[in-house]
Every structure is written in structure tokens, then in C-alpha cells.
Write an enzyme that holds these catalytic residues in place. Structure first.
Site, PDB file in Angstrom:
ATOM      1  N   ASP A   1      39.391  40.550  43.063  1.00 48.12           N
ATOM      2  CA  ASP A   1      38.579  39.524  44.194  1.00 48.12           C
ATOM      3  C   ASP A   1      37.151  40.572  44.068  1.00 48.12           C
ATOM      4  O   ASP A   1      37.444  41.246  44.582  1.00 48.12           O
ATOM      5  CB  ASP A   1      38.942  39.698  45.393  1.00 48.12           C
ATOM      6  CG  ASP A   1      38.989  38.960  46.218  1.00 48.12           C
ATOM      7  OD1 ASP A   1      37.581  37.801  46.136  1.00 48.12           O
ATOM      8  OD2 ASP A   1      39.667  39.141  47.441  1.00 48.12           O
TER       9      ASP A   1
ATOM     10  N   CYS B   1      44.417  31.885  45.434  1.00 50.01           N
ATOM     11  CA  CYS B   1      43.807  32.893  45.602  1.00 50.01           C
ATOM     12  C   CYS B   1      44.000  33.692  46.910  1.00 50.01           C
ATOM     13  O   CYS B   1      45.223  32.767  47.274  1.00 50.01           O
ATOM     14  CB  CYS B   1      42.615  32.897  45.211  1.00 50.01           C
ATOM     15  SG  CYS B   1      41.020  32.635  46.058  1.00 50.01           S
TER      16      CYS B   1
ATOM     17  N   ARG C   1      37.418  33.002  44.469  1.00 58.83           N
ATOM     18  CA  ARG C   1      37.866  33.115  42.839  1.00 58.83           C
ATOM     19  C   ARG C   1      38.339  31.706  42.380  1.00 58.83           C
ATOM     20  O   ARG C   1      38.490  30.947  41.606  1.00 58.83           O
ATOM     21  CB  ARG C   1      39.416  34.202  42.302  1.00 58.83           C
ATOM     22  CG  ARG C   1      38.523  35.228  42.433  1.00 58.83           C
ATOM     23  CD  ARG C   1      39.419  36.504  42.418  1.00 58.83           C
ATOM     24  NE  ARG C   1      40.314  36.568  43.599  1.00 58.83           N
ATOM     25  CZ  ARG C   1      41.522  37.129  43.973  1.00 58.83           C
ATOM     26  NH1 ARG C   1      42.013  38.097  42.996  1.00 58.83           N
ATOM     27  NH2 ARG C   1      41.721  37.346  45.615  1.00 58.83           N
TER      28      ARG C   1
END
Length: 149
Positions: free
Chosen positions: A115, A9, A15
Site C-alpha cells: 500500500d 484493496c 491501489r
């Protein structure tokens, strides 16, 4: 056969560590690591990531945010990213990864994971649900040989 999975990420604190925890829970035979394209190097996972994992009784791996490196890219049999922008970034910088780099949401019609950084816990809970579904889509492709028999 896929043995080593790298999850990517941006900051490597929300994440990707959540995805690592889920992959390790559902596919414990795999080696799973994570990294960030602009990692908050050395930071632990976001406290809300840790809270959502705990709330869902998912064991939390030890974590320190790591910057993506060529060595990690070479190490991985499969690289999973959260969105198209990350996919393009990795495959343009390392064209040799095109055959092993995919959206984590590939089996959910190329679903992208937003996100949740600096957002309320509801965003982290939504990320958890979305990542769980995406990883469930990958599981048939990540089974160990023993499980395939």
C-alpha cells in the site's frame, strides 16, 4: 468467460483505482469496478494515484471510494486482491468466492502489492510498475472471445 472484474484493496483510493484504470486501458471489453475492505467511502482516488496515472498517460476513471458489499462480490466473475491478508479476509467471510478470488500478482509468483498510502510519489510509481506487470500476467486470461480467435 470473465466479463466482470472487481479489484479490492483497503481504502479504495490508491491501489484498486490504479488497477481499474490499467485494466480498462488494457482490456476495454471488461466491466471493471473496485471496492475497499475499509473504504474511504465517497473519496476520490489519492492525488498521487491520479498524478502517476496522468504521468503514464493512462485515462483516469471517475472514482468514488466504495465499501465492499455482498452485491459487488456476487456481481464479479473475478475478484483481484492486493495481498494474502485481503484474500483470506474475503474468502473467510464469503467462502463461495474461493474459486474466483485471487491475488492480482498470481501470475508473478503470488506477488503482493504494498500500500503506497501516505508515502512519497516514488511508492506510487513503484505500485504503478508492479500493478502493470501483474495485470500483464492476467491479460491472456481476460481476452475477449474475438481476440482469442
Amino acid at each position: 468467460m470473465i466479463n466482470k472484474v472487481l479489484v479490492i484493496c483497503i481504502g479504495n483510493i490508491c491501489r484498486s483505482p490504479m488497477a481499474v484504470a490499467l485494466l480498462r486501458k488494457h482490456a476495454p471489453h471488461l466491466q471493471v469496478e473496485s471496492a475497499g475492505l475499509a473504504a474511504c467511502v465517497g473519496n476520490d482516488m489519492d492525488s498521487l494515484t491520479a498524478q502517476v496515472l496522468a504521468d503514464n498517460q493512462v485515462p483516469q476513471p471517475a472514482h468514488a471510494a466504495t465499501q465492499l458489499t455482498d452485491e459487488l462480490v456476487r456481481w464479479a466473475d473475478l475478484i483481484l486482491v492486493m495481498d494474502q491478508r485481503q484474500l483470506r479476509s474475503i474468502t473467510s467471510k464469503a467462502p463461495h468466492t474461493r474459486g474466483k478470488t485471487f491475488l492480482i500478482g498470481k501470475w508473478r509468483d503470488d506477488f503482493e502489492i504494498d500500500d503506497p498510502y501516505r508515502r512519497p510519489i516514488a511508492a506510487f510509481q513503484r505500485t504503478y510498475t508492479e500493478l502493470t506487470r501483474c495485470i500483464e500476467g492476467w491479460l491472456p486470461y481476460l481476452r475477449s472471445e474475438d481476440r482469442q480467435r
